[in-house]
Design a protein around this motif. Structure first.
Motif, PDB file in Angstrom:
ATOM      1  N   LYS A   1       0.856  -1.190   0.000  1.00 42.96           N
ATOM      2  CA  LYS A   1       0.000   0.000   0.000  1.00 42.96           C
ATOM      3  C   LYS A   1       0.888   1.234   0.000  1.00 42.96           C
ATOM      4  O   LYS A   1       1.812   1.339   0.809  1.00 42.96           O
ATOM      5  CB  LYS A   1      -0.866   0.012   1.271  1.00 42.96           C
ATOM      6  CG  LYS A   1      -1.963  -1.023   1.262  1.00 42.96           C
ATOM      7  CD  LYS A   1      -3.300  -0.371   0.980  1.00 42.96           C
ATOM      8  CE  LYS A   1      -4.382  -1.443   1.050  1.00 42.96           C
ATOM      9  NZ  LYS A   1      -5.549  -1.167   0.334  1.00 42.96           N
ATOM     10  N   GLU A   2       0.630   2.143  -0.915  1.00 40.09           N
ATOM     11  CA  GLU A   2       1.376   3.401  -0.912  1.00 40.09           C
ATOM     12  C   GLU A   2       0.396   4.534  -1.154  1.00 40.09           C
ATOM     13  O   GLU A   2      -0.308   4.508  -2.163  1.00 40.09           O
ATOM     14  CB  GLU A   2       2.436   3.392  -2.034  1.00 40.09           C
ATOM     15  CG  GLU A   2       3.763   2.875  -1.560  1.00 40.09           C
ATOM     16  CD  GLU A   2       4.723   2.630  -2.725  1.00 40.09           C
ATOM     17  OE1 GLU A   2       4.844   3.528  -3.583  1.00 40.09           O
ATOM     18  OE2 GLU A   2       5.303   1.521  -2.787  1.00 40.09           O
ATOM     19  N   ASP A   3       0.354   5.474  -0.228  1.00 37.85           N
ATOM     20  CA  ASP A   3      -0.570   6.619  -0.313  1.00 37.85           C
ATOM     21  C   ASP A   3      -2.006   6.170  -0.579  1.00 37.85           C
ATOM     22  O   ASP A   3      -2.694   6.700  -1.456  1.00 37.85           O
ATOM     23  CB  ASP A   3      -0.138   7.604  -1.435  1.00 37.85           C
ATOM     24  CG  ASP A   3       1.278   8.100  -1.245  1.00 37.85           C
ATOM     25  OD1 ASP A   3       1.721   8.132  -0.068  1.00 37.85           O
ATOM     26  OD2 ASP A   3       1.929   8.403  -2.264  1.00 37.85           O
ATOM     27  N   GLY A   4      -2.392   5.127   0.133  1.00 36.86           N
ATOM     28  CA  GLY A   4      -3.791   4.669  -0.026  1.00 36.86           C
ATOM     29  C   GLY A   4      -4.020   3.900  -1.324  1.00 36.86           C
ATOM     30  O   GLY A   4      -5.125   3.478  -1.608  1.00 36.86           O
ATOM     31  N   GLN A   5      -2.992   3.693  -2.109  1.00 38.18           N
ATOM     32  CA  GLN A   5      -3.102   2.972  -3.383  1.00 38.18           C
ATOM     33  C   GLN A   5      -2.509   1.575  -3.238  1.00 38.18           C
ATOM     34  O   GLN A   5      -1.506   1.386  -2.546  1.00 38.18           O
ATOM     35  CB  GLN A   5      -2.298   3.711  -4.465  1.00 38.18           C
ATOM     36  CG  GLN A   5      -2.969   4.960  -4.950  1.00 38.18           C
ATOM     37  CD  GLN A   5      -3.427   4.771  -6.384  1.00 38.18           C
ATOM     38  OE1 GLN A   5      -4.152   3.831  -6.679  1.00 38.18           O
ATOM     39  NE2 GLN A   5      -3.010   5.679  -7.242  1.00 38.18           N
ATOM     40  N   THR A   6      -3.115   0.586  -3.922  1.00 39.10           N
ATOM     41  CA  THR A   6      -2.509  -0.746  -3.931  1.00 39.10           C
ATOM     42  C   THR A   6      -1.497  -0.790  -5.063  1.00 39.10           C
ATOM     43  O   THR A   6      -1.839  -0.560  -6.231  1.00 39.10           O
ATOM     44  CB  THR A   6      -3.598  -1.805  -4.157  1.00 39.10           C
ATOM     45  OG1 THR A   6      -4.618  -1.587  -3.173  1.00 39.10           O
ATOM     46  CG2 THR A   6      -3.063  -3.206  -4.025  1.00 39.10           C
ATOM     47  N   VAL A   7      -0.262  -1.098  -4.690  1.00 40.33           N
ATOM     48  CA  VAL A   7       0.811  -1.110  -5.697  1.00 40.33           C
ATOM     49  C   VAL A   7       1.320  -2.535  -5.867  1.00 40.33           C
ATOM     50  O   VAL A   7       1.527  -3.265  -4.894  1.00 40.33           O
ATOM     51  CB  VAL A   7       1.970  -0.175  -5.283  1.00 40.33           C
ATOM     52  CG1 VAL A   7       3.113  -0.241  -6.301  1.00 40.33           C
ATOM     53  CG2 VAL A   7       1.463   1.250  -5.135  1.00 40.33           C
ATOM     54  N   LEU A   8       1.509  -2.921  -7.129  1.00 35.76           N
ATOM     55  CA  LEU A   8       1.997  -4.273  -7.430  1.00 35.76           C
ATOM     56  C   LEU A   8       3.401  -4.169  -7.996  1.00 35.76           C
ATOM     57  O   LEU A   8       3.655  -3.403  -8.926  1.00 35.76           O
ATOM     58  CB  LEU A   8       1.088  -4.922  -8.473  1.00 35.76           C
ATOM     59  CG  LEU A   8      -0.382  -5.000  -8.079  1.00 35.76           C
ATOM     60  CD1 LEU A   8      -1.277  -4.926  -9.300  1.00 35.76           C
ATOM     61  CD2 LEU A   8      -0.614  -6.269  -7.300  1.00 35.76           C
ATOM     62  N   THR A   9       4.279  -4.983  -7.450  1.00 36.48           N
ATOM     63  CA  THR A   9       5.657  -4.982  -7.935  1.00 36.48           C
ATOM     64  C   THR A   9       6.023  -6.408  -8.323  1.00 36.48           C
ATOM     65  O   THR A   9       5.851  -7.343  -7.541  1.00 36.48           O
ATOM     66  CB  THR A   9       6.622  -4.512  -6.816  1.00 36.48           C
ATOM     67  OG1 THR A   9       6.067  -3.355  -6.207  1.00 36.48           O
ATOM     68  CG2 THR A   9       8.000  -4.231  -7.362  1.00 36.48           C
ATOM     69  N   LEU A  10       6.499  -6.578  -9.568  1.00 37.36           N
ATOM     70  CA  LEU A  10       6.865  -7.918 -10.043  1.00 37.36           C
ATOM     71  C   LEU A  10       8.016  -8.480  -9.217  1.00 37.36           C
ATOM     72  O   LEU A  10       8.935  -7.765  -8.857  1.00 37.36           O
ATOM     73  CB  LEU A  10       7.302  -7.860 -11.504  1.00 37.36           C
ATOM     74  CG  LEU A  10       6.200  -7.677 -12.555  1.00 37.36           C
ATOM     75  CD1 LEU A  10       6.814  -7.539 -13.935  1.00 37.36           C
ATOM     76  CD2 LEU A  10       5.251  -8.881 -12.511  1.00 37.36           C
ATOM     77  N   SER A  11       7.971  -9.788  -8.961  1.00 33.02           N
ATOM     78  CA  SER A  11       9.087 -10.397  -8.252  1.00 33.02           C
ATOM     79  C   SER A  11       9.963 -11.145  -9.251  1.00 33.02           C
ATOM     80  O   SER A  11       9.504 -11.480 -10.353  1.00 33.02           O
ATOM     81  CB  SER A  11       8.609 -11.383  -7.182  1.00 33.02           C
ATOM     82  OG  SER A  11       7.220 -11.401  -7.065  1.00 33.02           O
ATOM     83  N   GLY A  12      11.152 -11.436  -8.829  1.00 38.79           N
ATOM     84  CA  GLY A  12      12.084 -12.219  -9.646  1.00 38.79           C
ATOM     85  C   GLY A  12      12.321 -11.586 -11.006  1.00 38.79           C
ATOM     86  O   GLY A  12      12.382 -10.357 -11.137  1.00 38.79           O
ATOM     87  N   SER A  13      12.399 -12.452 -12.020  1.00 37.36           N
ATOM     88  CA  SER A  13      12.714 -11.962 -13.366  1.00 37.36           C
ATOM     89  C   SER A  13      11.534 -11.209 -13.974  1.00 37.36           C
ATOM     90  O   SER A  13      11.664 -10.557 -14.993  1.00 37.36           O
ATOM     91  CB  SER A  13      13.059 -13.145 -14.260  1.00 37.36           C
ATOM     92  OG  SER A  13      11.882 -13.924 -14.435  1.00 37.36           O
ATOM     93  N   GLY A  14      10.377 -11.423 -13.361  1.00 35.68           N
ATOM     94  CA  GLY A  14       9.193 -10.796 -13.945  1.00 35.68           C
ATOM     95  C   GLY A  14       8.658 -11.610 -15.126  1.00 35.68           C
ATOM     96  O   GLY A  14       7.692 -11.216 -15.770  1.00 35.68           O
ATOM     97  N   GLU A  15       9.294 -12.738 -15.405  1.00 34.51           N
ATOM     98  CA  GLU A  15       8.835 -13.608 -16.508  1.00 34.51           C
ATOM     99  C   GLU A  15       8.647 -15.034 -15.985  1.00 34.51           C
ATOM    100  O   GLU A  15       9.398 -15.929 -16.352  1.00 34.51           O
ATOM    101  CB  GLU A  15       9.880 -13.632 -17.644  1.00 34.51           C
ATOM    102  CG  GLU A  15      10.115 -12.317 -18.357  1.00 34.51           C
ATOM    103  CD  GLU A  15       8.978 -11.952 -19.314  1.00 34.51           C
ATOM    104  OE1 GLU A  15       8.043 -12.782 -19.510  1.00 34.51           O
ATOM    105  OE2 GLU A  15       8.997 -10.829 -19.843  1.00 34.51           O
ATOM    106  N   PRO A  16       7.676 -15.238 -15.093  1.00 31.27           N
ATOM    107  CA  PRO A  16       7.534 -16.593 -14.536  1.00 31.27           C
ATOM    108  C   PRO A  16       7.215 -17.636 -15.623  1.00 31.27           C
ATOM    109  O   PRO A  16       6.503 -17.318 -16.584  1.00 31.27           O
ATOM    110  CB  PRO A  16       6.357 -16.448 -13.557  1.00 31.27           C
ATOM    111  CG  PRO A  16       5.648 -15.212 -13.965  1.00 31.27           C
ATOM    112  CD  PRO A  16       6.627 -14.320 -14.637  1.00 31.27           C
ATOM    113  N   ALA A  17       7.786 -18.828 -15.433  1.00 30.00           N
ATOM    114  CA  ALA A  17       7.535 -19.917 -16.399  1.00 30.00           C
ATOM    115  C   ALA A  17       6.076 -20.368 -16.294  1.00 30.00           C
ATOM    116  O   ALA A  17       5.452 -20.215 -15.242  1.00 30.00           O
ATOM    117  CB  ALA A  17       8.450 -21.101 -16.073  1.00 30.00           C
ATOM    118  N   PRO A  18       5.515 -20.890 -17.392  1.00 32.57           N
ATOM    119  CA  PRO A  18       4.126 -21.342 -17.343  1.00 32.57           C
ATOM    120  C   PRO A  18       3.914 -22.381 -16.245  1.00 32.57           C
ATOM    121  O   PRO A  18       4.722 -23.301 -16.110  1.00 32.57           O
ATOM    122  CB  PRO A  18       3.886 -21.978 -18.710  1.00 32.57           C
ATOM    123  CG  PRO A  18       5.022 -21.561 -19.573  1.00 32.57           C
ATOM    124  CD  PRO A  18       6.149 -21.139 -18.698  1.00 32.57           C
TER     125      PRO A  18
END
Ligand code: PHE
Length: 515
Positions: A138-155
């Motif tokens: 949560k940042e300034d009342g907003q829900t923020v999403l941040t990719l983890s790892g490489s950002g390219e998860p395998a299927p």
């Protein structure tokens, strides 16, 4: 079928196999002795499944193949699932968008981009977290999403499964259990249904037949003039005719067995020189009883035995006839009889009723034809207010007849009745003394059937009290026989009511002619 225990039995069994049956056996053998019918269609070069299944069922009948059918669950994609299969699961789509945004974005971005629909957002957040694909803060009342790892998860396994099901349904037991349960827990993705799967398998007898060698020759099912003319029939096998093969029986329309029996009785009398007369159901007590010298206080005339009518309630009678019959009842008239005594009631005689016997028709006929010798018969329904049971019906048929001629006598009467029953297939007839108010002598006729004597009817020679008032001079032999009891014996029934229940199975199976 019993397994063959000789080479000859095996040979006979093989000779009963059709070309298609042989092809199914050979095809089934080539795929290892057990398979789904689809493989047999393909291997055997059949055109349609029905050919294989029909042959397989015949083979099953002969004990060469087992046809097995079992139900199991298959899974395919539901509407939402088909959508995801094209667009990707919502969490996969979210990853794409976050990558475009440099690895980070707000919930607002997800909805406004059109990549996700509003209702998908909460679930998507859940799955991103669960799969560890993104961090949520949560940042300034907003829900923020941040990719983890490489950002390219395998299927994931669930995505692989989705892609697989996009190509077609799969049996549940063939799927990765965890992926399946995962997708199953999400609404609208999967659709399950029960299907029946058939399998064919050779039995040991089937294998034995194959081992002994099967020759596939083109087979003639129906001989045509062309096959005969060209001589081609010589090069082919002719399919043996299997009279034991099952075939549905054809049930066409046919006359009711009772109608057939009535027709037969009619023919017997006609062959014996009788003529049929037409008679009526509704009569007066006068003709049904009084003219037959049945006393007016006879118990059978009471309401509990006779159906009297309301419409018409009475008949108007010929005064001359009434006078003559009344005289006979009161004091014997010109007949030499003493009569029954008492006072004859015209009112009682006028009452309308449903005839209680067909003898009334005979009397009417004698009244109309007093002079000429005759041999006549009638077949018709009579009505008695009786309780129904295994041997009684309130409505039944009588076989009635008379012989009137100068020499008519008792021996003649017995002879005619014996001959009638003989022609009907009942040679054993017994005559016993009987009583009817209108005949003398009177007799009862019994027929031997199924170990016992069956009472079938009455007969006798009409008394002068009957013939004299009608102006009949010649002796008259008369009889009235039960038709339904005869029918029971003929049809092999033990309950007379069964003749009229119209049991469709019984009617269908009934032969055109009961022996
Ligand atoms: N009418 C008698 C009956 O119904 C049968 C019968 C007919 C008897 C003619 C004698 C003569 O049983």
């Amino acid at each position: 079928m019993d397994p063959p225990n000789t080479v000859e039995d095996l040979g006979r069994l093989k000779s009963r196999l059709s070309a298609n049956e042989k092809r199914v056996l050979i095809a089934l053998d080539s795929v290892g002795g057990r398979s789904d019918p689809e493989a047999v269609v393909e291997k055997g070069g059949f055109k349609v499944m029905a050919e294989v299944m029909s042959a397989a069922n015949w083979l099953a009948d002969k004990g060469l193949v087992v046809v097995d059918e079992k139900g199991h669950l298959v899974v395919g994609l539901d509407e939402e699932g088909r959508h995801h299969a094209i667009e990707g699961l919502p969490e996969r789509r979210a990853i794409g968008l976050l990558n475009e945004k440099g690895g980070q974005g707000t919930m607002q971005d997800l909805t406004s981009s059109g990549v996700l629909e509003k209702h998908e957002v909460p679930i998507t957040l859940g799955w991103l977290k669960r799969k560890g694909w993104a961090e949520i803060s949560k940042e300034d009342g907003q829900t923020v999403l941040t990719l983890s790892g490489s950002g390219e998860p395998a299927p994931g396994m669930d995505e692989i499964l989705l892609a697989m099901l996009a190509k077609g349904e799969r049996p549940v037991d063939a799927l990765d259990a965890e992926a399946y349960q995962g997708l199953r827990g999400r609404k609208g993705i999967l659709k399950e249904r029960e299907v029946n799967e058939r399998s064919l398998a050779l039995t040991s007898l089937g294998k034995q037949v194959l081992e002994s060698g099967l020759e596939l020759k083109e087979e003639i099912v129906q001989l045509t003039s062309e096959l005969l003319a060209t001589g081609k029939w010589r090069d082919r096998d002719i399919r043996p005719y299997d009279v034991t093969a099952y075939a549905p029986s054809a049930t066409g329309g046919k006359p009711h067995p009772l109608s057939t029996l009535i027709e037969e009785i009619r023919e017997v009398f006609i062959e014996m020189g009788f003529e049929e007369i037409a008679t009526n159901y509704v009569e007066s007590a006068f003709w049904n009883m009084d003219a037959l010298f049945i006393p007016q206080d006879h118990p059978a005339r009471e309401m509990q035995d006779t159906f009297y009518l309301a419409h018409p309630e009475r008949f108007s009678l010929d005064d001359g006839m009434v006078k003559r019959i009344a005289a006979v009842h009161e004091h014997g008239g010109e007949t030499g009889s003493t009569g029954w005594g008492g006072t004859f009631s015209k009112e009682t005689a006028e009452k309308a009723l449903l005839r209680t016997h067909t003898t009334v028709g005979t009397i009417r006929y004698l009244h109309d034809h007093p002079d000429d010798p005759c041999k006549v018969f009638s077949l018709g329904r009579v009505f008695r207010n009786e309780t129904m049971d295994a041997t009684h019906l309130p409505e039944f048929h009588q076989i009635e007849g008379i012989i009137k001629e100068p020499g008519a006598n008792f021996r003649m009467l017995v002879g005619v009745l014996r001959e009638f029953y003989r022609r009907m297939g009942f040679p054993k007839v017994r005559i016993r003394p009987g009583y009817f108010p209108y005949t003398e002598p009177s007799m009862e006729v019994d027929v031997f059937y199924n170990g016992k004597w069956m009472e079938l009817g009455g007969s006798g020679i009409f008394r002068p009290e009957v013939t004299e008032p009608l102006g009949v001079k010649d002796p008259v032999c008369a009889w009235g026989l039960g038709l339904e009891r005869l029918a029971m014996m003929r049809f092999g029934l033990t309950d007379i009511r069964d003749i009229y229940v119209s049991d469709v199975d019984w009617l269908r199976d009934a032969p055109l002619h009961f022996e």
